[in-house]
Design a protein around this motif. Sequence first.
Motif, PDB file in Angstrom:
ATOM      1  N   PRO A  52      99.922  63.371  86.710  1.00 58.93           N
ATOM      2  CA  PRO A  52     100.950  62.333  86.772  1.00 58.93           C
ATOM      3  C   PRO A  52     100.412  60.913  86.932  1.00 58.93           C
ATOM      4  N   THR A  53      99.317  60.728  87.693  1.00 59.04           N
ATOM      5  CA  THR A  53      98.807  59.379  87.927  1.00 59.04           C
ATOM      6  C   THR A  53      97.470  59.109  87.240  1.00 59.04           C
ATOM      7  N   GLY A  54      96.957  60.054  86.467  1.00 60.32           N
ATOM      8  CA  GLY A  54      95.799  59.789  85.620  1.00 60.32           C
ATOM      9  C   GLY A  54      94.458  60.300  86.084  1.00 60.32           C
TER      10      GLY A  54
ATOM     11  N   ASN B 295     105.974  47.177  88.734  1.00 61.16           N
ATOM     12  CA  ASN B 295     105.642  47.711  90.063  1.00 61.16           C
ATOM     13  C   ASN B 295     106.869  47.783  90.959  1.00 61.16           C
ATOM     14  N   ALA B 296     107.967  48.218  90.364  1.00 64.17           N
ATOM     15  CA  ALA B 296     109.239  48.235  91.085  1.00 64.17           C
ATOM     16  C   ALA B 296     109.457  49.514  91.881  1.00 64.17           C
ATOM     17  N   ARG B 297     108.581  50.498  91.708  1.00 61.60           N
ATOM     18  CA  ARG B 297     108.739  51.762  92.413  1.00 61.60           C
ATOM     19  C   ARG B 297     107.560  51.985  93.353  1.00 61.60           C
ATOM     20  N   SER B 298     107.855  52.487  94.542  1.00 64.87           N
ATOM     21  CA  SER B 298     106.812  52.746  95.539  1.00 64.87           C
ATOM     22  C   SER B 298     107.340  53.727  96.573  1.00 64.87           C
ATOM     23  N   LEU B 299     106.425  54.274  97.350  1.00 66.58           N
ATOM     24  CA  LEU B 299     106.846  55.123  98.460  1.00 66.58           C
ATOM     25  C   LEU B 299     107.594  54.295  99.495  1.00 66.58           C
TER      26      LEU B 299
ATOM     27  N   CYS C  14     105.365  63.149  92.560  1.00 69.59           N
ATOM     28  CA  CYS C  14     104.099  63.083  91.821  1.00 69.59           C
ATOM     29  C   CYS C  14     103.639  61.649  91.626  1.00 69.59           C
ATOM     30  N   LEU C  15     104.577  60.694  91.746  1.00 66.78           N
ATOM     31  CA  LEU C  15     104.321  59.251  91.692  1.00 66.78           C
ATOM     32  C   LEU C  15     103.962  58.726  90.309  1.00 66.78           C
ATOM     33  N   ARG C  16     104.246  59.490  89.274  1.00 66.76           N
ATOM     34  CA  ARG C  16     104.029  58.937  87.935  1.00 66.76           C
ATOM     35  C   ARG C  16     104.858  57.673  87.741  1.00 66.76           C
TER      36      ARG C  16
ATOM     37  N   CYS D 188     110.131  54.835  83.328  1.00 66.97           N
ATOM     38  CA  CYS D 188     109.964  55.855  84.374  1.00 66.97           C
ATOM     39  C   CYS D 188     110.768  57.098  84.047  1.00 66.97           C
ATOM     40  N   SER D 189     111.976  56.903  83.550  1.00 66.58           N
ATOM     41  CA  SER D 189     112.830  58.028  83.202  1.00 66.58           C
ATOM     42  C   SER D 189     112.233  58.829  82.044  1.00 66.58           C
TER      43      SER D 189
END
Length: 261
Positions: free
Chosen positions: A18-20, A231-235, A221-223, A196-197
């Motif tokens: 998911p994150t490479g 960078n609008a998504r984060s934990l 998974c944080l993809r 993201c979707s």
Amino acid sequence: MTAVTNKPAKIYTAYFSPTGGTKKVALALTSALADTDRFTEIDLSLPVLAQYTFAADDIIVIAVPVFGGRVPAFALQQLTTLHGQNTSAIAIAAYGNRAYEDALLELSDSLTSQSFHVIAAAAILSEHSMLRSVAAGRPDADDLAQLTDFAKKISAKPLTDAPALTNIPGNRPYKDWQPMPVVPKVSDSCIRCGLCSATCPTQAIPSGQPHTTDPQKCILCLRCTVVCPKNARSLPQQAQAMICQKLESIKDIYKNNEFFY
């Protein structure tokens, strides 16, 4: 580049990344195994996958990340699209400096149940997906050199009639693990582009509402956090603080890869 001396019909690599980081490991090893760069990639993080059947004289590298010492349940589900015929497989668990625990054994068991013959396995360091400062830069140049050397050792093994691996660490039953009950938060920077979707492995982000996340589908998974152009998504901050505290003691430890063949 190291050529496989046993001349497999085809070389494949399948990865859930998911994150490479896991993809980087998988491609490095597969490139070292192949005598050219012409091998087939299978991205197990795609929401919809075809069914694949491999011949007995093929060889496949299969790489997954470690979530809490286990193979992510969704990755195991995706692996059911791969069907071996006593096909030689190399199992790879990529983990972020804490521990891989039962994940490599679980992956090997899963592949064996699907008629793959696991001839080699490895636990490889990769940047932690939730806190990228942990195992930062891994796999690094030394890791990649070790993967090339590993490929040489695999190349010297017979692709058929090789003894089953019996030295993969782990326990059965596998450890119990549940993901944190949170989903990535979305900031005001979200432009609702829908990337993201479109790339969410579990389709937890509705196409018409990319600023939301279905907590029943999200596997953290944080993809979505790495593909977002803004960078609008984060934990959530509280979850991030808890992870920082948990991983602080191992942040600067340089762990060694482990190889089994």
